[in-house]
Design an enzyme around this catalytic site. Structure first.
Site, PDB file in Angstrom:
ATOM      1  N   HIS A 109      36.765  -4.706  -0.276  1.00  0.00           N
ATOM      2  CA  HIS A 109      37.077  -5.466   0.947  1.00  0.00           C
ATOM      3  C   HIS A 109      37.932  -4.635   1.900  1.00  0.00           C
ATOM      4  CE1 HIS A 109      38.013  -9.272   3.170  1.00  0.00           C
ATOM      5  NE2 HIS A 109      39.093  -8.574   3.496  1.00  0.00           N
ATOM      6  N   GLU A 110      39.033  -4.124   1.388  1.00  0.00           N
ATOM      7  CA  GLU A 110      39.943  -3.366   2.262  1.00  0.00           C
ATOM      8  C   GLU A 110      39.285  -2.075   2.725  1.00  0.00           C
ATOM      9  OE1 GLU A 110      42.256  -4.917   3.478  1.00  0.00           O
ATOM     10  OE2 GLU A 110      42.383  -6.556   2.009  1.00  0.00           O
ATOM     11  N   HIS A 169      35.523   0.196   9.284  1.00  0.00           N
ATOM     12  CA  HIS A 169      35.476  -0.316  10.658  1.00  0.00           C
ATOM     13  C   HIS A 169      36.397   0.525  11.561  1.00  0.00           C
ATOM     14  CE1 HIS A 169      35.482  -4.362  13.139  1.00  0.00           C
ATOM     15  NE2 HIS A 169      34.752  -3.428  13.720  1.00  0.00           N
ATOM     16  N   HIS A 228      37.260  -2.816   5.801  1.00  0.00           N
ATOM     17  CA  HIS A 228      38.085  -2.773   7.024  1.00  0.00           C
ATOM     18  C   HIS A 228      38.332  -1.316   7.428  1.00  0.00           C
ATOM     19  CE1 HIS A 228      39.060  -6.979   7.491  1.00  0.00           C
ATOM     20  NE2 HIS A 228      39.661  -7.082   6.317  1.00  0.00           N
TER      21      HIS A 228
HETATM   22 ZN   LIG Z   1      40.217  -8.836   5.228  1.00  0.00          ZN
END
Ligand SMILES: [Zn+2]
Length: 671
Positions: free
Chosen positions: A462-463, A469, A466
């Site tokens: 998940h991290e 991105h 990010h």
């Molecule tokens: Zn998040």
């Protein structure tokens, strides 16, 4: 005295020289950077020349660049490696930064220049990104009340300061209620609880200065107690206290009147700014745009989730009957019977699973997926960092520098809880090219090797989503780069990346046993994936009930009695009896202890609908590593930051708006 925070950084990749930075450097650096920012803003506002994009919008982009740089370092340390001095500094900086922001947005001369530019924008020869930056700058000023004058302006200031007080009071009352309740347990009461719950209860007892174990209202203790305690009377007592927190038993810590006042003031604030409702105001900056769009999406998930929850309730009631308990299934029964059922259906032994999920191999897995999808390569580098547990990689593509990625994975007392990603420096090409410096911070237990739960492994992905991105961002202006997107869009890249952890070939390659090196057995993998869908009816319903109440609170006139409004919304939905809202009004801190998630609690599901739908695009195109889809994902979403409306980005990637089918499938709710 030289201050390394203010000097040019000569480290490799010009990252922060943590080896030279001391706590004593922060206060003078922040003062100097604030002074510089104020002077720059004053120069822009008082410039005798007519406003141009360069002398106003671009100049603003640069005004607080040094401040951002210093704060990027400071907040990294304050979150990941705090100490008494840093906590004190944080308390000192917070009102100073708030003052700076309100001066900036309250600067009428500056706002007049922005308005002038906006009126003649068609004649300025702006690129689409520049026009977007102008629009967002103007909108941010207007949303903060820059266009208000006279009495309206004064009233807005009163409202904002009262809302800040009420938000703090709400949070404090909730804390007081949570801290004020505990239930002492005898040795007999512990029967049937697993070791980790009894240990936590004993620990909580010691922390409270008691002889024996206690249950408190901390979620991490209370929820496992409801899950495992065979004592229905104790579960009921614990549940009732949990459900009543923030209502203060009608006493001094009662949040209900505070909630009503907050809702009324928000309505007034939105009206002063010219919006139909507070929800309309909040959603203007989001992908969803309107309350109706949110309602439509949530309701498409509500019916299937409720149907599943009702089926599950019937199965759980039957289990309860077999225990000799009559009467309806109650909220304090759900987690207990669901846990029993989970063990019967998907007995997955965490202790057996863990050796297959080594932190280092999961980091490698993330890198390998990023390589297959986007051609990124990761090479460890030595740069000055703030803690021996941190590590850094240079990220390249085709031999060209892309970013610096820092990982800080282990829990320690100086770190706040949770996991997060931030950019110490965002990607930009103005005024010159700068590569991003991105950090992932987690709270995993150390070990040799460090082993993860499946949830932890998801957190790594998940991290890292990010981080991608931020790292793949390819925009001109830093304030539009990376994760600077709508709140209901920002979790798309992170939640989307989690899906690659579920790709069997990824787990087969990287989930290898710490001692034997063998890949995870197929049977364990299947069980693992099936278990992730368990009890989704309950989880979806408790979440949606809160999201829909939040929405109805802010769409239309503020309810004089929020508790009555809450009851009305839940009755109309037909909330199953044994499932309470995840957050009832008196303890709905997301919505009332600040306005971060007000009219915005829906955004978790909005993003999840999109991530499921976006991942389905890979499947439809031929598989999780389809090259064309990966290119489109990077081109339309990951590189674009906030340069276009979220809806446009998604449409460009997918060719249509997201549908709920993939989410229902993923949660096992499809009919
Ligand atoms: Zn998040």
């Amino acid at each position: 005295m030289t201050n390394p925070l203010l000097d040019d950084w000569t480290t490799p990749f010009e990252t922060a020289p943590f080896n030279r930075i001391e706590d004593a450097h922060f206060a003078p650096a922040v003062s100097a950077a604030l002074f510089e920012a104020r002077a720059a803003v004053a120069r822009i506002a008082e410039n005798p020349e007519d406003p141009t994009f360069a002398n106003t919008i671009e100049a603003l982009e640069l005004a607080d660049r040094r401040l951002d740089r210093v704060l990027g370092v400071f907040f990294t340390l304050a979150g990941a490696d705090s100490n008494a001095a840093r906590q004190e500094l944080q308390r000192e900086f917070s009102p100073k930064l708030a003052d700076y922001a309100s001066e900036l947005y309250g600067n009428k001369a500056l706002f007049a220049r922005i308005e002038t530019l906006w009126e003649v924008r068609d004649k300025l020869g702006l690129s689409p990104e520049q026009e977007r930056l102008l629009m967002l700058t103007r909108r941010a000023f207007r949303r903060r009340g820059a266009a208000l004058t006279g009495r309206a302006d004064a009233r807005m200031r009163q409202i904002m300061s009262r809302l800040a007080e009420l938000g703090t009071a709400f949070a404090q009352n909730l804390l007081a209620d949570e801290a004020g309740w505990r239930m002492a347990l005898s040795e007999e009461d512990l029967e049937g609880l697993p070791g980790f719950v009894t240990n936590a209860a004993r620990e909580a007892g010691r922390a409270a200065g008691k002889q024996g174990p206690v249950i408190t209202l901390s979620r991490s203790l209370l929820v496992p107690f409801l899950q495992f305690s065979p004592r229905r009377d104790l579960r009921e007592a614990a549940f009732r206290a949990w459900a009543a927190r923030g209502a203060g038993g009608g006493g001094e810590t009662d949040n209900r009147a505070i909630a009503a006042e907050i809702l009324a003031l928000r309505e007034e604030r939105a009206a002063l700014l010219g919006y139909d409702s507070f929800a309309a105001y909040k959603l203007e900056t989001e992908m969803a745009k309107t309350p109706q769009a949110v309602r439509d999406l949530l309701m498409q998930v509500w019916e299937p989730a409720k149907a599943r929850a009702e089926d599950d309730a019937a199965a759980l009631t039957e289990m309860m009957r077999a225990d000799g308990v009559n009467g309806p299934l109650e909220p304090w029964d759900w987690r207990y019977y669901a846990e029993k059922r989970r063990r019967a259906l998907h007995d997955l032994d965490e202790a057996e699973l863990k050796p297959y999920l080594q932190l280092d191999r999961m980091i490698e897995a993330g890198f390998a997926v990023a390589h297959r999808l986007f051609g990124l390569e990761f090479k460890p580098v030595e740069i000055p960092l703030y803690h021996p547990d941190c590590r850094a990689w240079e990220v390249t593509r085709g031999g060209r520098h892309v970013a610096v990625f820092i990982g800080d994975y282990f829990a320690r007392p100086s770190k706040r809880s949770g996991a997060w990603c931030s950019a110490m420096r965002g990607q930009a090409k103005f005024p010159e090219v700068q590569g991003p410096v991105v950090i992932n911070v987690c709270n995993f237990a150390k070990g040799d090797p460090a082993l993860l739960s499946y949830d932890d492994a998801r957190t790594v992905f998940h991290e890292f989503g990010h981080a991608l991105h931020q790292m793949l961002s390819d925009v001109t202006y830093e304030s539009l780069s990376g994760t600077r997107v709508a709140r209901d869009f920002v979790e798309l890249p992170s939640q989307l990346f989690e899906h690659w952890l579920e790709v069997p070939e990824v787990l087969t390659e990287f989930a290898t046993h710490a001692e034997t090196g063998q890949p995870m057995p197929a049977e364990m993998l299947d069980k693992l994936l099936a278990a992730t869908r368990f009890d989704m009816g309950f989880q979806t319903v408790e979440y949606l009930a809160s999201a829909l109440v939040d929405l109805e609170f802010h769409d239309g006139p503020a309810p004089a009695d929020p508790m009555a409004k809450q009851a009305e919304v839940l009755a109309a939905l037909g909330l199953p009896r044994a499932i309470p809202m995840r957050h009832a009004t008196p303890h709905f801190a997301h919505v009332f202890s600040g306005d971060g998630y007000s009219a915005g609690y829906y955004s978790y599901m909005w993003s999840e609908v999109m991530d499921a739908d976006a991942f389905a695009a890979f499947g439809e195109a031929g598989g999780p590593f389809d090259a064309e889809t990966a290119r489109a994902l990077e081109r339309e979403i990951l590189s674009a930051g906030g340069t276009r409306e979220a809806e446009e980005l998604y449409l460009a990637f997918r060719g249509r708006m997201p549908g709920v089918d993939a989410l229902l499938d993923g949660r096992g709710l499809a009919a």
